[in-house]
Write an enzyme that holds these catalytic residues in place. Sequence first.
Site, PDB file in Angstrom:
ATOM      1  N   SER A  91      41.861  60.876  89.304  1.00 11.21           N
ATOM      2  CA  SER A  91      42.447  59.754  88.560  1.00 11.21           C
ATOM      3  C   SER A  91      41.899  59.138  87.393  1.00 11.21           C
ATOM      4  CB  SER A  91      43.084  58.598  89.533  1.00 11.21           C
ATOM      5  OG  SER A  91      42.143  57.797  89.964  1.00 11.21           O
ATOM      6  N   THR A 133      51.851  60.287  85.406  1.00 10.82           N
ATOM      7  CA  THR A 133      51.273  59.098  84.304  1.00 10.82           C
ATOM      8  C   THR A 133      51.925  59.208  83.112  1.00 10.82           C
ATOM      9  OG1 THR A 133      49.254  58.492  83.215  1.00 10.82           O
ATOM     10  CG2 THR A 133      49.286  60.930  84.059  1.00 10.82           C
ATOM     11  N   ASP A 134      51.808  58.172  82.284  1.00  6.53           N
ATOM     12  CA  ASP A 134      52.309  58.404  80.992  1.00  6.53           C
ATOM     13  C   ASP A 134      51.468  58.915  79.951  1.00  6.53           C
ATOM     14  OD1 ASP A 134      50.429  56.086  80.952  1.00  6.53           O
ATOM     15  OD2 ASP A 134      51.502  54.837  79.868  1.00  6.53           O
ATOM     16  N   GLU A 135      50.147  59.307  80.388  1.00 11.21           N
ATOM     17  CA  GLU A 135      49.268  59.733  79.717  1.00 11.21           C
ATOM     18  C   GLU A 135      49.291  61.212  79.247  1.00 11.21           C
ATOM     19  OE1 GLU A 135      44.965  59.061  80.546  1.00 11.21           O
ATOM     20  OE2 GLU A 135      45.594  56.884  81.333  1.00 11.21           O
ATOM     21  N   TYR A 158      41.975  64.928  82.183  1.00 11.48           N
ATOM     22  CA  TYR A 158      42.654  64.084  83.137  1.00 11.48           C
ATOM     23  C   TYR A 158      44.050  64.419  82.803  1.00 11.48           C
ATOM     24  CZ  TYR A 158      45.601  60.507  85.519  1.00 11.48           C
ATOM     25  OH  TYR A 158      46.478  59.853  85.911  1.00 11.48           O
ATOM     26  N   LYS A 162      47.330  66.525  84.666  1.00 20.00           N
ATOM     27  CA  LYS A 162      48.305  65.820  85.212  1.00 20.00           C
ATOM     28  C   LYS A 162      49.869  66.437  84.627  1.00 20.00           C
ATOM     29  CE  LYS A 162      48.837  62.803  87.895  1.00 20.00           C
ATOM     30  NZ  LYS A 162      49.022  62.724  89.360  1.00 20.00           N
ATOM     31  N   HIS A 293      39.915  58.566  72.886  1.00 18.68           N
ATOM     32  CA  HIS A 293      40.306  57.408  73.598  1.00 18.68           C
ATOM     33  C   HIS A 293      41.772  57.395  72.942  1.00 18.68           C
ATOM     34  CE1 HIS A 293      39.681  52.961  74.649  1.00 18.68           C
ATOM     35  NE2 HIS A 293      40.566  53.418  75.296  1.00 18.68           N
TER      36      HIS A 293
HETATM   37  P1  NAD Z   1      43.024  56.818  93.282  1.00 20.85           P
HETATM   38  O1  NAD Z   1      41.902  57.523  92.590  1.00 20.85           O
HETATM   39  O2  NAD Z   1      42.444  55.292  93.681  1.00 20.85           O
HETATM   40  O3  NAD Z   1      43.227  57.831  94.590  1.00 20.85           O
HETATM   41  C1  NAD Z   1      43.404  59.105  94.704  1.00 20.85           C
HETATM   42  C2  NAD Z   1      43.414  59.307  96.327  1.00 20.85           C
HETATM   43  O4  NAD Z   1      43.485  60.826  96.475  1.00 20.85           O
HETATM   44  C3  NAD Z   1      42.071  59.225  97.047  1.00 20.85           C
HETATM   45  O5  NAD Z   1      42.401  58.298  98.071  1.00 20.85           O
HETATM   46  C4  NAD Z   1      41.290  60.479  97.121  1.00 20.85           C
HETATM   47  O6  NAD Z   1      40.526  60.552  98.239  1.00 20.85           O
HETATM   48  C5  NAD Z   1      42.615  61.227  97.242  1.00 20.85           C
HETATM   49  N1  NAD Z   1      42.253  62.777  96.914  1.00 20.85           N
HETATM   50  C6  NAD Z   1      41.612  63.266  95.784  1.00 20.85           C
HETATM   51  N2  NAD Z   1      41.387  64.491  95.731  1.00 20.85           N
HETATM   52  C7  NAD Z   1      42.111  64.962  96.887  1.00 20.85           C
HETATM   53  C8  NAD Z   1      42.260  66.093  97.537  1.00 20.85           C
HETATM   54  N3  NAD Z   1      41.714  67.268  96.806  1.00 20.85           N
HETATM   55  N4  NAD Z   1      42.961  66.130  98.478  1.00 20.85           N
HETATM   56  C9  NAD Z   1      43.585  65.230  99.278  1.00 20.85           C
HETATM   57  N5  NAD Z   1      43.345  63.889  98.907  1.00 20.85           N
HETATM   58  C10 NAD Z   1      42.385  63.863  97.460  1.00 20.85           C
HETATM   59  O7  NAD Z   1      44.118  57.253  92.432  1.00 20.85           O
HETATM   60  P2  NAD Z   1      45.432  56.064  92.072  1.00 20.85           P
HETATM   61  O8  NAD Z   1      45.133  55.066  90.855  1.00 20.85           O
HETATM   62  O9  NAD Z   1      45.912  55.575  93.364  1.00 20.85           O
HETATM   63  O10 NAD Z   1      46.371  57.005  91.591  1.00 20.85           O
HETATM   64  C11 NAD Z   1      47.489  57.595  92.482  1.00 20.85           C
HETATM   65  C12 NAD Z   1      48.249  58.642  91.743  1.00 20.85           C
HETATM   66  O11 NAD Z   1      49.271  58.056  90.603  1.00 20.85           O
HETATM   67  C13 NAD Z   1      47.550  59.681  90.760  1.00 20.85           C
HETATM   68  O12 NAD Z   1      48.344  60.837  91.133  1.00 20.85           O
HETATM   69  C14 NAD Z   1      47.585  59.391  89.291  1.00 20.85           C
HETATM   70  O13 NAD Z   1      47.379  60.324  88.557  1.00 20.85           O
HETATM   71  C15 NAD Z   1      48.859  58.483  89.175  1.00 20.85           C
HETATM   72  N6  NAD Z   1      48.853  57.296  88.386  1.00 20.85           N
HETATM   73  C16 NAD Z   1      47.922  56.188  88.482  1.00 20.85           C
HETATM   74  C17 NAD Z   1      47.988  55.278  87.607  1.00 20.85           C
HETATM   75  C18 NAD Z   1      47.138  53.841  87.813  1.00 20.85           C
HETATM   76  O14 NAD Z   1      47.145  53.532  86.866  1.00 20.85           O
HETATM   77  N7  NAD Z   1      46.104  54.244  88.664  1.00 20.85           N
HETATM   78  C19 NAD Z   1      49.042  55.245  86.806  1.00 20.85           C
HETATM   79  C20 NAD Z   1      50.013  56.150  86.876  1.00 20.85           C
HETATM   80  C21 NAD Z   1      49.761  57.311  87.799  1.00 20.85           C
HETATM   81  O1  TDX Z   2      34.813  49.673  81.319  1.00 24.93           O
HETATM   82  C1  TDX Z   2      35.748  50.037  80.457  1.00 24.93           C
HETATM   83  N1  TDX Z   2      35.811  49.443  79.180  1.00 24.93           N
HETATM   84  C2  TDX Z   2      37.065  49.672  78.651  1.00 24.93           C
HETATM   85  O2  TDX Z   2      37.296  49.242  77.452  1.00 24.93           O
HETATM   86  C3  TDX Z   2      36.869  50.744  81.158  1.00 24.93           C
HETATM   87  C4  TDX Z   2      36.859  51.407  82.451  1.00 24.93           C
HETATM   88  C5  TDX Z   2      38.046  51.056  80.467  1.00 24.93           C
HETATM   89  N2  TDX Z   2      38.228  50.487  79.027  1.00 24.93           N
HETATM   90  C6  TDX Z   2      39.401  50.828  78.335  1.00 24.93           C
HETATM   91  C7  TDX Z   2      40.000  52.257  78.263  1.00 24.93           C
HETATM   92  C8  TDX Z   2      41.377  52.312  78.143  1.00 24.93           C
HETATM   93  O3  TDX Z   2      41.715  51.906  76.868  1.00 24.93           O
HETATM   94  O4  TDX Z   2      40.562  50.120  79.117  1.00 24.93           O
HETATM   95  C9  TDX Z   2      41.788  50.883  79.128  1.00 24.93           C
HETATM   96  C10 TDX Z   2      42.025  51.227  80.654  1.00 24.93           C
HETATM   97  O5  TDX Z   2      40.919  52.002  81.094  1.00 24.93           O
HETATM   98  P1  TDX Z   2      41.122  52.592  82.689  1.00 24.93           P
HETATM   99  O6  TDX Z   2      41.118  51.435  83.526  1.00 24.93           O
HETATM  100  O7  TDX Z   2      40.079  53.577  82.637  1.00 24.93           O
HETATM  101  O8  TDX Z   2      42.567  53.537  82.459  1.00 24.93           O
HETATM  102  P2  TDX Z   2      43.151  54.457  81.536  1.00 24.93           P
HETATM  103  O9  TDX Z   2      42.171  55.179  81.031  1.00 24.93           O
HETATM  104  O10 TDX Z   2      44.141  53.959  80.752  1.00 24.93           O
HETATM  105  O11 TDX Z   2      44.098  55.265  82.759  1.00 24.93           O
HETATM  106  C11 TDX Z   2      44.817  54.676  83.816  1.00 24.93           C
HETATM  107  O12 TDX Z   2      46.047  54.287  83.621  1.00 24.93           O
HETATM  108  C12 TDX Z   2      46.671  55.665  83.703  1.00 24.93           C
HETATM  109  C13 TDX Z   2      44.336  55.352  85.108  1.00 24.93           C
HETATM  110  O13 TDX Z   2      43.260  55.568  85.225  1.00 24.93           O
HETATM  111  C14 TDX Z   2      45.074  56.814  85.122  1.00 24.93           C
HETATM  112  O14 TDX Z   2      45.041  57.146  86.628  1.00 24.93           O
HETATM  113  C15 TDX Z   2      46.469  56.441  84.897  1.00 24.93           C
HETATM  114  O15 TDX Z   2      47.301  57.682  84.861  1.00 24.93           O
END
Ligand code: NAD
Ligand code: TDX
Length: 354
Positions: A91, A133-135, A158, A162, A293
């Site tokens: 992620s 994700t919105d990305e 990434y 997705k 970015h």
């Molecule tokens: P995370 O990285 O915290 O957790 C990912 C989990 O998936 C972990 O527990 C990891 O062990 C497990 N995993 C990874 N590879 C695996 C595999 N091959 N088989 C089984 N398990 C596996 O991620 P998150 O931030 O909780 O995101 C969860 C989902 O939501 C992802 O699909 C991500 O794309 C999506 N998402 C995240 C965000 C965000 O802001 N974090 C926003 C929108 C969508």
């Molecule tokens: O150290 C940092 N400094 C910084 O300026 C980090 C880690 C990030 N950033 C910036 C990059 C982004 O513009 O902050 C913003 C947020 O960064 P991240 O927390 O890495 O998130 P982003 O790249 O936006 O992606 C997240 O949101 C969408 C999640 O990681 C994804 O899994 C999800 O799909």
Amino acid sequence: MTFENLLVTGGCGFIGSNFIRFLLDREDFTGRIVNFDKLTYAGNPDNLAGVAERYHGRYVFEHGDVCDAGRLEDLFGRYGIDGVCHFAAESHVDRSIRRPESFIHTNILGTFQLLERAKARGSAFRLFHHVSTDEVYGSLGATGLFTEEMPYRPNSPYSASKAASDHLVRAYSETFGLPATISNCSNNYGPYQFPEKLIPLMVLNGLEGKALPVYGDGRNVRDWLYVEDHCEAIWLIMRKGRRGETYNIGGNAEMENIAIVRLICALLDELAPVEGGESRERLITYVADRPGHDRRYAIDFSKLAGELGWRPRQSFAEGLRRTVAWYLANQPWIEGIRTGAYRSWIEEHYGKEA
Ligand code: NAD
Ligand code: TDX
């Protein structure tokens, strides 16, 4: 619509673990959750501490990889899986730039294997919900919002992985009639987020007096959603969303990164003041920008609001305060990550390759 045996993939990660706690507490879910997780660096069993004991019989953990077809076949049959909520993914955008391979495996091939198993269940299978994700939509200029009709323009390995997985889910729905829904959500924040992501990284570095690295000019914009609001939206879509549809989820909370870092500094200064009263803002350090970015994300979630009546409950100001307070109150969780103790526990139970 409800589920008797729901497979939650990636349930030991940030959003998955919040979702499992959320769902097990709800009255409209009486089934069992099978949490299938590979326990990568991002999977932390501490995120679900006490859950197996508290919800005895309604929660099971299974260790494994979503790319492992044989393992999935066994799971789907053994538990009679009738629904999937698919969180498992690599992620983190920065990691996908450095080492993209695991993103292609887990996010694309893993989703494919899950779809195959779900399809093989035939009429016993009720729903495949894909958490995305919105990305996938790429980057916005100063104005405009992502809608479900926008073309996909992913910019990082990434988001490209997705996007590919979203397309596979859609294709299985169209071609094979697999009951499926997809949600594309903005940046989540809240308890149990791994401290590589912006908000927890800044909180932990701020507490330790370390530099707060801001990429580029710090003016990239993200839309932020409190993780519990995301969980509610997912569950609503799973129960009532139209099959074959995609729903955007957003927080109505656009923020520049630098503004967030300043807010975190102010909260830490208030809740955990430094001796001598100096502000953490002095730790802010501008560093080289992330390649590719994305400048701005913003979400139009009127489809979800109009069809299913969902709205985010948590304001960003209050959600951020709650989040910072959670990290301050959960030092043992932080220590487990800082010292690597959560990994030693995993290695002891599941071996070094876990
Ligand atoms: P995370 O990285 O915290 O957790 C990912 C989990 O998936 C972990 O527990 C990891 O062990 C497990 N995993 C990874 N590879 C695996 C595999 N091959 N088989 C089984 N398990 C596996 O991620 P998150 O931030 O909780 O995101 C969860 C989902 O939501 C992802 O699909 C991500 O794309 C999506 N998402 C995240 C965000 C965000 O802001 N974090 C926003 C929108 C969508
Ligand atoms: O150290 C940092 N400094 C910084 O300026 C980090 C880690 C990030 N950033 C910036 C990059 C982004 O513009 O902050 C913003 C947020 O960064 P991240 O927390 O890495 O998130 P982003 O790249 O936006 O992606 C997240 O949101 C969408 C999640 O990681 C994804 O899994 C999800 O799909």
